[in-house]
Design a protein around this motif. Structure first.
Motif, mmCIF file in Angstrom:
data_model
loop_
_atom_site.group_PDB
_atom_site.id
_atom_site.type_symbol
_atom_site.label_atom_id
_atom_site.label_comp_id
_atom_site.label_asym_id
_atom_site.label_seq_id
_atom_site.Cartn_x
_atom_site.Cartn_y
_atom_site.Cartn_z
ATOM 1 N N ARG A 106 12.719 -5.505 -13.948
ATOM 2 C CA ARG A 106 12.204 -5.306 -15.302
ATOM 3 C C ARG A 106 11.076 -4.271 -15.286
ATOM 4 O O ARG A 106 10.172 -4.345 -14.451
ATOM 5 C CB ARG A 106 11.686 -6.635 -15.825
ATOM 6 N N GLY A 107 11.156 -3.300 -16.177
ATOM 7 C CA GLY A 107 10.124 -2.279 -16.267
ATOM 8 C C GLY A 107 10.460 -1.000 -15.515
ATOM 9 O O GLY A 107 9.737 -0.017 -15.601
ATOM 10 N N ILE A 108 11.559 -1.010 -14.762
ATOM 11 C CA ILE A 108 11.990 0.216 -14.083
ATOM 12 C C ILE A 108 13.299 0.660 -14.711
ATOM 13 O O ILE A 108 14.363 0.130 -14.410
ATOM 14 C CB ILE A 108 12.141 0.025 -12.557
ATOM 15 N N GLY A 109 13.185 1.614 -15.618
ATOM 16 C CA GLY A 109 14.361 2.148 -16.301
ATOM 17 C C GLY A 109 14.747 3.495 -15.727
ATOM 18 O O GLY A 109 14.204 3.936 -14.706
ATOM 19 N N ALA B 279 8.802 -8.492 -4.413
ATOM 20 C CA ALA B 279 9.346 -9.806 -4.790
ATOM 21 C C ALA B 279 10.863 -9.754 -4.889
ATOM 22 O O ALA B 279 11.562 -10.672 -4.448
ATOM 23 C CB ALA B 279 8.739 -10.266 -6.113
ATOM 24 N N TYR B 280 11.383 -8.663 -5.442
ATOM 25 C CA TYR B 280 12.838 -8.524 -5.559
ATOM 26 C C TYR B 280 13.472 -8.409 -4.182
ATOM 27 O O TYR B 280 14.545 -8.955 -3.933
ATOM 28 C CB TYR B 280 13.176 -7.318 -6.444
ATOM 29 N N ARG B 281 12.787 -7.731 -3.267
ATOM 30 C CA ARG B 281 13.290 -7.633 -1.888
ATOM 31 C C ARG B 281 13.386 -9.023 -1.270
ATOM 32 O O ARG B 281 14.373 -9.340 -0.599
ATOM 33 C CB ARG B 281 12.364 -6.725 -1.068
ATOM 34 N N GLU C 193 0.821 -1.210 0.000
ATOM 35 C CA GLU C 193 0.000 0.000 0.000
ATOM 36 C C GLU C 193 0.859 1.265 0.000
ATOM 37 O O GLU C 193 0.531 2.245 -0.671
ATOM 38 C CB GLU C 193 -0.948 0.007 1.207
ATOM 39 N N GLU C 194 1.939 1.255 0.775
ATOM 40 C CA GLU C 194 2.822 2.430 0.814
ATOM 41 C C GLU C 194 3.500 2.648 -0.531
ATOM 42 O O GLU C 194 3.659 3.782 -0.974
ATOM 43 C CB GLU C 194 3.861 2.280 1.928
ATOM 44 N N LEU C 195 3.902 1.574 -1.183
ATOM 45 C CA LEU C 195 4.555 1.701 -2.490
ATOM 46 C C LEU C 195 3.581 2.188 -3.554
ATOM 47 O O LEU C 195 3.919 3.055 -4.358
ATOM 48 C CB LEU C 195 5.184 0.369 -2.904
ATOM 49 N N THR C 196 2.358 1.656 -3.561
ATOM 50 C CA THR C 196 1.405 2.064 -4.592
ATOM 51 C C THR C 196 0.905 3.486 -4.382
ATOM 52 O O THR C 196 0.323 4.074 -5.287
ATOM 53 C CB THR C 196 0.208 1.092 -4.696
ATOM 54 N N GLN D 42 1.492 -3.725 -10.156
ATOM 55 C CA GLN D 42 2.500 -4.665 -10.674
ATOM 56 C C GLN D 42 3.907 -4.275 -10.253
ATOM 57 O O GLN D 42 4.703 -5.136 -9.869
ATOM 58 C CB GLN D 42 2.420 -4.757 -12.195
ATOM 59 N N ARG D 43 4.225 -2.989 -10.317
ATOM 60 C CA ARG D 43 5.580 -2.564 -9.918
ATOM 61 C C ARG D 43 5.798 -2.741 -8.423
ATOM 62 O O ARG D 43 6.875 -3.141 -7.999
ATOM 63 C CB ARG D 43 5.837 -1.123 -10.331
ATOM 64 N N ALA D 44 4.783 -2.436 -7.626
ATOM 65 C CA ALA D 44 4.908 -2.629 -6.173
ATOM 66 C C ALA D 44 5.153 -4.105 -5.869
ATOM 67 O O ALA D 44 6.022 -4.441 -5.058
ATOM 68 C CB ALA D 44 3.657 -2.127 -5.457
#
Length: 75
Positions: A59-62, A41-43, A23-26, A34-36
């Motif tokens: 992926r998707g964060i450039g 997941a990467y964490r 929720e904080e990320l979104t 999806q990015r949150a």
């Protein structure tokens, strides 16, 4: 939802990539569901973030998106 309609809201407080919730990320403009989920997941995968720049490995964060969201993130 009312939190998002307030605009920046809690975004003035930098979110720690190692403790932030979905929720904080979104709540950060530019980070959707999806990015949150990918950031969380990467964490899980790496154990913990040691720098904000590590989100560029997702992926998707450039560079463009990173420049927009990095000011709202910390580790």
């Amino acid at each position: 939802d009312t939190d998002r309609s307030r605009g920046l809201g809690d975004v003035y407080k930098r979110q720690n990539l190692n403790t932030a919730t979905f929720e904080e990320l979104t709540a950060i403009q530019g980070i959707g569901d999806q990015r949150a989920a990918a950031i969380l997941a990467y964490r899980e995968q790496i154990g913990k973030y040691t720098s904000v720049e590590q989100i560029k490995d997702i992926r998707g964060i450039g560079d463009g998106l990173y420049a927009k969201i990095a000011p709202y993130l910390t580790v």
